[in-house]
Design a protein around this motif. Structure first.
Motif, mmCIF file in Angstrom:
data_model
loop_
_atom_site.group_PDB
_atom_site.id
_atom_site.type_symbol
_atom_site.label_atom_id
_atom_site.label_comp_id
_atom_site.label_asym_id
_atom_site.label_seq_id
_atom_site.Cartn_x
_atom_site.Cartn_y
_atom_site.Cartn_z
ATOM 1 N N PRO A 1 0.805 -1.231 0.000
ATOM 2 C CA PRO A 1 0.000 0.000 0.000
ATOM 3 C C PRO A 1 0.837 1.280 0.000
ATOM 4 N N LYS A 2 2.101 1.186 0.407
ATOM 5 C CA LYS A 2 2.961 2.369 0.462
ATOM 6 C C LYS A 2 3.959 2.392 -0.692
ATOM 7 N N HIS A 3 3.595 1.744 -1.783
ATOM 8 C CA HIS A 3 4.504 1.593 -2.924
ATOM 9 C C HIS A 3 4.984 2.940 -3.449
ATOM 10 N N ARG A 4 6.257 2.961 -3.884
ATOM 11 C CA ARG A 4 6.911 4.201 -4.334
ATOM 12 C C ARG A 4 6.245 4.797 -5.576
ATOM 13 N N HIS A 5 5.715 3.955 -6.459
ATOM 14 C CA HIS A 5 5.075 4.474 -7.666
ATOM 15 C C HIS A 5 3.658 4.941 -7.360
ATOM 16 N N GLN A 6 3.295 6.076 -7.936
ATOM 17 C CA GLN A 6 1.928 6.586 -7.851
ATOM 18 C C GLN A 6 1.465 6.964 -9.260
ATOM 19 N N SER A 7 1.654 6.003 -10.171
ATOM 20 C CA SER A 7 1.507 6.268 -11.597
ATOM 21 C C SER A 7 0.091 6.681 -11.978
ATOM 22 N N HIS A 8 -0.908 6.205 -11.238
ATOM 23 C CA HIS A 8 -2.287 6.551 -11.597
ATOM 24 C C HIS A 8 -2.628 7.990 -11.233
ATOM 25 N N LEU A 9 -1.709 8.695 -10.554
ATOM 26 C CA LEU A 9 -1.917 10.109 -10.241
ATOM 27 C C LEU A 9 -1.281 11.024 -11.274
ATOM 28 N N VAL A 10 -0.804 10.469 -12.387
ATOM 29 C CA VAL A 10 -0.080 11.256 -13.384
ATOM 30 C C VAL A 10 -0.956 12.352 -13.983
ATOM 31 N N GLY A 11 -2.270 12.182 -13.971
ATOM 32 C CA GLY A 11 -3.161 13.223 -14.486
ATOM 33 C C GLY A 11 -3.185 14.464 -13.625
ATOM 34 N N LEU A 12 -2.776 14.329 -12.361
ATOM 35 C CA LEU A 12 -2.673 15.481 -11.459
ATOM 36 C C LEU A 12 -1.344 16.196 -11.636
ATOM 37 N N THR B 1 9.547 7.026 1.355
ATOM 38 C CA THR B 1 9.675 6.442 0.023
ATOM 39 C C THR B 1 11.055 6.766 -0.529
ATOM 40 N N THR B 2 11.277 6.441 -1.788
ATOM 41 C CA THR B 2 12.574 6.659 -2.419
ATOM 42 C C THR B 2 12.753 8.129 -2.805
ATOM 43 N N GLY B 3 13.985 8.470 -3.220
ATOM 44 C CA GLY B 3 14.276 9.860 -3.550
ATOM 45 C C GLY B 3 13.429 10.419 -4.670
ATOM 46 N N TRP B 4 13.400 9.712 -5.816
ATOM 47 C CA TRP B 4 12.638 10.246 -6.950
ATOM 48 C C TRP B 4 11.148 10.305 -6.633
ATOM 49 N N SER B 5 10.657 9.320 -5.871
ATOM 50 C CA SER B 5 9.252 9.307 -5.518
ATOM 51 C C SER B 5 8.913 10.466 -4.584
ATOM 52 N N THR B 6 9.834 10.781 -3.684
ATOM 53 C CA THR B 6 9.641 11.939 -2.809
ATOM 54 C C THR B 6 9.549 13.212 -3.630
ATOM 55 N N GLY B 7 10.441 13.343 -4.622
ATOM 56 C CA GLY B 7 10.385 14.505 -5.499
ATOM 57 C C GLY B 7 9.056 14.619 -6.212
ATOM 58 N N TRP B 8 8.512 13.508 -6.660
ATOM 59 C CA TRP B 8 7.203 13.509 -7.338
ATOM 60 C C TRP B 8 6.112 13.951 -6.368
ATOM 61 N N ARG B 9 6.169 13.465 -5.150
ATOM 62 C CA ARG B 9 5.118 13.775 -4.181
ATOM 63 C C ARG B 9 5.115 15.250 -3.778
ATOM 64 N N VAL B 10 6.272 15.885 -3.786
ATOM 65 C CA VAL B 10 6.292 17.335 -3.553
ATOM 66 C C VAL B 10 5.389 18.026 -4.561
ATOM 67 N N ASN B 11 5.530 17.658 -5.819
ATOM 68 C CA ASN B 11 4.745 18.272 -6.885
ATOM 69 C C ASN B 11 3.272 17.918 -6.785
ATOM 70 N N LEU B 12 2.965 16.686 -6.437
ATOM 71 C CA LEU B 12 1.568 16.270 -6.311
ATOM 72 C C LEU B 12 0.866 17.052 -5.203
ATOM 73 N N TYR B 13 1.521 17.194 -4.065
ATOM 74 C CA TYR B 13 0.909 17.970 -2.980
ATOM 75 C C TYR B 13 0.778 19.440 -3.362
ATOM 76 N N ALA B 14 1.771 19.950 -4.096
ATOM 77 C CA ALA B 14 1.677 21.344 -4.526
ATOM 78 C C ALA B 14 0.481 21.549 -5.447
ATOM 79 N N ARG B 15 0.246 20.602 -6.370
ATOM 80 C CA ARG B 15 -0.909 20.709 -7.263
ATOM 81 C C ARG B 15 -2.226 20.644 -6.490
ATOM 82 N N LEU B 16 -2.205 19.997 -5.346
ATOM 83 C CA LEU B 16 -3.388 19.950 -4.487
ATOM 84 C C LEU B 16 -3.501 21.188 -3.604
ATOM 85 N N HIS B 17 -2.560 22.118 -3.776
ATOM 86 C CA HIS B 17 -2.496 23.353 -2.984
ATOM 87 C C HIS B 17 -2.365 23.045 -1.493
#
Length: 800
Positions: A607-618, A647-663
């Motif tokens: 459930p805590k997998h590093r990939h969140q590929s289905h959120l790419v639309g966000l 999570t891993t480094g690249w995944s952490t970088g992605w999550r910064v952007n995802l949370y930012a898009r969620l304001h």
């Protein structure tokens, strides 16, 4: 412009434009591990600098030095014939058999990116004590320096990688008239020979004509060598010093003796001449090229070489400045690794370190992405292993794309162009892959990995786990960069040339879809590297209706339609694409409030997998947002909540952007701090060793091991917190952290060809200027208001 001086143990800049504290990485000892060393690069030729006092090691890389040859054969003939069988198994819900059958649709692995070699400088005067040691990397000028006192005398070594002159420059300088005594040698893990003469070391060698990944166990020999095949290289290392001070040795070494200053120039060229050219029969005249480069560089003085290098670099780097506040003086005086460790272990505020990390991402992109048709790879430019992790290739289920998320927003559009060229190469090889592996006659595709030869087939050799080996959507994802580049540059000529690539990716997506239960969806499909658990307990990867497949299909088709509309072409294609979009399986919200990843609302194996590929639309996509799809945005937020923040480094970088898009400023900043979590060098085995995702002492991203994508993802995330844009609107400070309540930024870019300078205080914009590259209209939202503006091409308007 003469480097730096050591005073009371501290390196001090000579001129105001050099060595700014908030743009400099600083250390008080030589590097022992790669993850402590400092990297320099000119976009093609790079070096890893260790800064030793007894022995200095400079490992070298050339972005075009890979194993392999042009990728012209289909490894698994008739692989596409397995597709109907897999679909039939999925229709029967037989996921175990589908996983097994999907292995039939696998080809060969990518080739390996190779290290060039190592220049070693062995110093002969080792008796006197070394004091006042400093090692730094000034990313404001892209120069590195080691400085210390030996026996009370100052000794400095300056390093930089020049793009205008295509050389690496190293200057040794001593206060003592006879203070430089050293032996220079070159070695390479590749087959090579080296000779010395005329104050130079000349080395020639070649890479394997075929190789396998480090993780593939199906062969004993991972590299296949033949001197008449593969990419060849020639390296020249030239010492410029008084003739009496340089001696050549029969062993291929050079000795520098009894001088106060010596200049070392390093040039290299390879025979790589394009993804479709045999590097021997059709290769570049690398021997002539490297000789010409060296001759031209030798005609310049050190100061001339440095001036042209700095001027060239600063034309890109100086476009953006960022001020997030001042770090407390007692923290600011610490070395960079000490600051990073303190930042990790405490709640200490360090805005200068946070801004440095952002600018370091821009530095790395300039340094590793200036070679036409050869983008930055999994480690950017810097690799010391002939069997590097994941072949140091291009992994296209997130990593290559993440490398370029910051290219447009941080005003480095030129660095995006190597990727555009590379997509063009992939679109050619990908046509055959679409037909041979998937039975799709229109368009092109790309699977999980690629390399300098633009291979596009799914990897695995019928032995790879389908969760990663059988992914099909690399072309769809990469092609979205074409529309991104146009959105920021408004370059119609570029779009006209690149549009067929984007259209071809969209055509494959439409040809790959099947109709099921009244909807269009992929079958078979996967969600990168993640696995589901069926009700009967089977852990699998192959399914129909993968949400990430459909998200990428949506994004690709939307971008292709926009591009066709911008060019006023392809009405029939636009109609077909829009009809396809209307029939795609819609997103669903799972029972836990999350965005559903699988067709059925199954559990994840992890459930805590590093990939969140289905959120790419966000993010990095645009078809999910808190404004237009609020319910789905909430489901994205819930997905991230379930995944947590470890999570891993690249995944952490992605999550910064995802949370930012969620304001979500609180979580965006929290995850950004996680990205800057101190991680020990991989080889360090002390009791206090720290592992996991984060940042190494030299600020490179820890996946771990090293992958550069986290650096670029984090860099992009800073802009997403400060500004977001669509084709119609620019939103300022959408996810501004409370910790950055006062600050300023200049030169960041918005869609529509706009460039923004702003300052804010107490979370409110207090100064704002907007520049338009091509002219146009947009809305700007800030301080709770929305303003419409219209600018002419080249016009800059002060709005506050």
């Amino acid at each position: 412009m003469m480097g730096a001086l050591v005073c009371l143990g501290r390196v001090l800049p000579v001129t105001a434009d050099e060595g700014q504290d908030n743009l400099t990485l600083r250390y008080n000892r030589p590097a022992e591990y790669f993850e402590e060393a400092l990297v320099i690069g000119n976009g093609t030729l790079g070096a890893v600098v260790y800064g030793g006092t007894d022995k200095d090691r400079i490992s070298l890389n050339d972005l075009t030095l890979w194993t392999g040859e042009p990728d012209k054969s289909v490894t698994t003939p008739d692989a596409y014939k397995a597709i109907p069988d897999i679909r039939a198994l999925l229709d029967k819900e037989d996921y175990r058999a589908a996983d097994s059958e999907y292995r039939r649709v696998q080809g060969h692995y990518s080739e390996n990116y190779q290290p060039l070699g190592t220049l070693t400088i062995n110093y002969l005067d080792r008796e006197a004590d070394v004091t006042s040691y400093q090692r730094l990397l000034d990313i404001g000028n892209a120069t590195s320096q080691t400085a210390y006192r030996r026996g009370g005398k100052l000794f400095t070594t300056d390093y930089f990688a020049s793009a205008p002159d295509s050389v690496i420059v190293i200057r040794l300088k001593s206060e003592s008239d006879k203070g430089i005594n050293a032996v220079l040698s070159f070695d390479s893990p590749l087959p090579h020979s080296a000779v010395s003469g005329d104050h130079a070391i000349s080395a020639e060698g070649y890479a394997a004509y075929h190789s396998y990944p480090v993780y593939y166990g199906g062969v004993k020999e991972k590299h296949l060598y033949d001197p008449d095949r593969g990419i060849h290289f020639k390296t020249i290392i030239k010492v410029i010093a008084p003739p009496a001070c340089v001696e050549s040795h029969p062993s291929g070494e050079l000795k520098i003796k009894d001088c106060s200053e010596a200049l070392i120039l390093i040039a290299n060229a390879t025979s790589f001449n394009g993804f479709d050219k045999d590097p021997v029969k059709e290769g570049r005249d690398y021997q002539h090229i490297v000789a010409r480069r060296m001759k031209q560089a030798m005609a310049k003085t050190y100061d001339e070489l440095r001036r042209s290098h700095v001027a060239d670099y600063k034309q890109f780097f100086d476009r953006v400045s960022l001020d997030l506040g001042e770090t407390a003086p007692d923290i600011a005086t610490l070395t960079t690794d000490e600051q990073l460790r303190l930042y990790t272990d405490s709640l200490q505020h360090n805005p200068e370190l946070e801004a440095l990390y952002f600018q370091y991402g821009r530095y790395l992109l300039i340094s590793s992405s200036r070679t036409p048709g050869v983008p930055a790879n999994l480690q950017g430019l810097w690799n010391e292993k002939i069997l590097p992790p994941w072949s140091c290739n291009y992994t296209t289920n997130i990593n290559l794309e993440e490398n370029y998320w910051a290219a447009e927003t941080t005003n480095l559009s030129e660095m995006h162009r190597p990727l555009m060229d590379f997509i063009g190469n992939l679109s050619r090889t990908g046509k055959e892959t679409a037909k041979a592996y998937y039975g799709v006659d229109k368009g092109w595709c790309l699977a999980h990995n690629t390399d300098i030869w633009a291979m596009t087939c799914p990897v695995g050799l019928r032995d790879g786990d389908p969760s990663w080996a059988c992914w099909t959507m690399g072309g769809a994802w990469l092609s979205t960069h074409i529309w991104e580049h146009y959105s920021f540059t408004q370059d119609k000529d570029f779009l006209k040339d690149a549009y067929p690539m984007l259209k071809g990716a969209a055509e494959f997506c439409m040809g790959w879809l099947v109709e099921k239960d009244g909807y269009l969806m992929t079958s078979p499909g996967t969600s990168p590297e993640n696995k589901f658990v069926t009700p009967d307990g089977y852990v699998g990867a192959t399914l129909y209706g993968s949400a990430s497949d459909l998200a990428l299909t949506r994004e690709c088709l939307i971008d292709a339609v926009h591009a066709a509309e911008a060019l006023g072409v392809d009405k029939d294609f636009r109609k077909h694409a829009k009809q396809t979009l209307s029939k795609l399986l819609p997103y669903r919200v799972g029972k836990n409030g999350n965005l559903q990843e699988w067709f059925h609302d199954w559990k994840d194996e992890d459930p805590k997998h590093r990939h969140q590929s289905h959120l790419v639309g966000l993010y990095p996509g645009h078809h999910l947002s808190i404004a237009d799809t609020p319910e789905l945005a909430r489901a994205c937020a819930r997905t991230l909540e379930i995944k947590g923040d470890e999570t891993t480094g690249w995944s952490t970088g992605w999550r910064v952007n995802l949370y930012a898009r969620l304001h979500d400023s609180k979580n965006a900043y929290h995850i950004y701090r996680k990205l800057l979590r101190y991680v020990s060098p991989d080889g360090y085995q002390g009791k206090d060793a720290r592992r996991g995702g984060g940042t190494y002492p030299n600020l490179l991203d820890a996946h771990s091991p090293f992958q550069i994508d986290g650096n670029f993802g984090g860099c992009a995330g800073v802009v997403e917190m400060l500004m977001q844009s669509t084709a119609d609107e620019i939103i300022l400070l959408p996810a501004l952290p409370a910790q950055w309540k006062d600050g300023s930024v200049k030169g960041i870019c918005a869609r529509g060809g706009f460039v923004v300078d702003m300052a804010w205080k107490d979370g409110k914009v207090v100064s704002l200027a907007v520049f338009s590259r091509k002219g146009g209209k947009t809305r700007i939202s800030f301080n709770g208001k929305r303003n419409s503006i219209s600018l002419k091409a080249g016009e800059k308007k002060q709005l506050l």
